[in-house]
Design a protein around this motif. Structure first.
Motif, PDB file in Angstrom:
ATOM      1  N   GLU A   6      -3.411   5.810 -13.658  1.00  0.00           N
ATOM      2  CA  GLU A   6      -3.064   4.660 -12.827  1.00  0.00           C
ATOM      3  C   GLU A   6      -2.095   5.083 -11.731  1.00  0.00           C
ATOM      4  O   GLU A   6      -1.131   5.782 -11.996  1.00  0.00           O
ATOM      5  CB  GLU A   6      -2.389   3.572 -13.664  1.00  0.00           C
ATOM      6  CG  GLU A   6      -3.290   2.920 -14.684  1.00  0.00           C
ATOM      7  CD  GLU A   6      -2.530   1.881 -15.489  1.00  0.00           C
ATOM      8  OE1 GLU A   6      -1.857   1.014 -14.872  1.00  0.00           O
ATOM      9  OE2 GLU A   6      -2.575   1.966 -16.721  1.00  0.00           O
TER      10      GLU A   6
ATOM     11  N   LYS B   6       0.862   4.253  -9.563  1.00  0.00           N
ATOM     12  CA  LYS B   6       2.013   3.350  -9.551  1.00  0.00           C
ATOM     13  C   LYS B   6       3.154   4.051  -8.834  1.00  0.00           C
ATOM     14  O   LYS B   6       3.022   5.202  -8.438  1.00  0.00           O
ATOM     15  CB  LYS B   6       2.482   3.037 -10.981  1.00  0.00           C
ATOM     16  CG  LYS B   6       1.464   2.486 -11.919  1.00  0.00           C
ATOM     17  CD  LYS B   6       2.131   2.308 -13.277  1.00  0.00           C
ATOM     18  CE  LYS B   6       1.162   1.996 -14.368  1.00  0.00           C
ATOM     19  NZ  LYS B   6       1.810   1.908 -15.681  1.00  0.00           N
ATOM     20  N   ASP B   7       4.296   3.374  -8.749  1.00  0.00           N
ATOM     21  CA  ASP B   7       5.486   4.055  -8.277  1.00  0.00           C
ATOM     22  C   ASP B   7       5.780   5.208  -9.232  1.00  0.00           C
ATOM     23  O   ASP B   7       5.529   5.110 -10.440  1.00  0.00           O
ATOM     24  CB  ASP B   7       6.697   3.104  -8.281  1.00  0.00           C
ATOM     25  CG  ASP B   7       6.651   2.090  -7.159  1.00  0.00           C
ATOM     26  OD1 ASP B   7       5.905   2.326  -6.177  1.00  0.00           O
ATOM     27  OD2 ASP B   7       7.355   1.075  -7.253  1.00  0.00           O
TER      28      ASP B   7
ATOM     29  N   ASP C   4       7.395   4.486 -12.498  1.00  0.00           N
ATOM     30  CA  ASP C   4       6.634   3.691 -13.456  1.00  0.00           C
ATOM     31  C   ASP C   4       5.424   4.418 -14.065  1.00  0.00           C
ATOM     32  O   ASP C   4       4.717   3.859 -14.887  1.00  0.00           O
ATOM     33  CB  ASP C   4       6.133   2.394 -12.784  1.00  0.00           C
ATOM     34  CG  ASP C   4       7.286   1.507 -12.332  1.00  0.00           C
ATOM     35  OD1 ASP C   4       8.318   1.465 -13.040  1.00  0.00           O
ATOM     36  OD2 ASP C   4       7.157   0.864 -11.271  1.00  0.00           O
TER      37      ASP C   4
END
Length: 178
Positions: free
Chosen positions: A168, A170-171, A174
């Motif tokens: 995934e 994300k930042d 995260d």
């Protein structure tokens, strides 16, 4: 000029050997550790590992670095060691493995990694290497709080702590790191 260089090399070599001799005489414990290292056996490792720790040791059965670069010869093994069990695994070693490790290592050192193209590649590589190197041992990791990784060969350059459980985007703070 060549003679002067050769004389300087000779003198420097002698100074180095004299320094090594001095260290070995004045620090015999260091000398003993350097030339006669005692490596712990599996029973000794298991005796010092607590219930919350898993040791993963990776071994590449290549004789030297050049064998690793051949990519088709080496086989990769992982050994999981906890207080009660030692479990060997044979892992997939694809032609891309060394290139992927090298690329992830380089990406992790660049400030341009925050760019979306670099970040996407980082996440992709990191997750791919997680699947190859960590996922087969996940069930052994259940309930453990500490993971000790002992790497070998090209794996020395792999920052295991950056491996991602999923892909995934994300930042960075995260992401689902190992």
């Amino acid at each position: 000029i060549g003679e002067i260089r050769d004389v300087r090399i000779f003198e420097s070599s002698n100074q180095l050997f004299e320094l090594i001799d001095k260290i070995e005489r004045e620090y015999p414990a260091y000398s003993e550790m350097k030339y006669n290292p005692s490596l712990p056996g599996l029973n000794e490792i298991q005796s010092i590992v607590d219930d919350k720790t898993l040791v993963l040791e990776y071994v590449i059965n290549a004789r030297n670095y050049e064998d690793c670069l051949d990519k088709t010869k080496p086989e990769l093994y992982a050994i999981s060691i906890d207080k009660n069990k030692v479990q060997p695994y044979r892992l997939k070693w694809s032609e891309q493995t060394i290139d992927d490790i090298t690329e992830l290592h380089r990406l992790s050192q660049k400030t341009s990694i925050v760019k979306s193209k670099s970040k996407k590649r980082f996440v992709e590589l990191s997750h791919q290497l997680y699947q190859q190197l960590i996922q087969p041992m996940e069930r052994m990791m259940a309930g453990k709080e500490r993971l000790v990784v002992i790497s070998d060969g090209a794996l020395f350059y792999l920052p295991f702590e950056l491996l991602l459980k999923n892909n995934e985007i994300k930042d960075f703070k995260d992401l689902d790191y190992l």
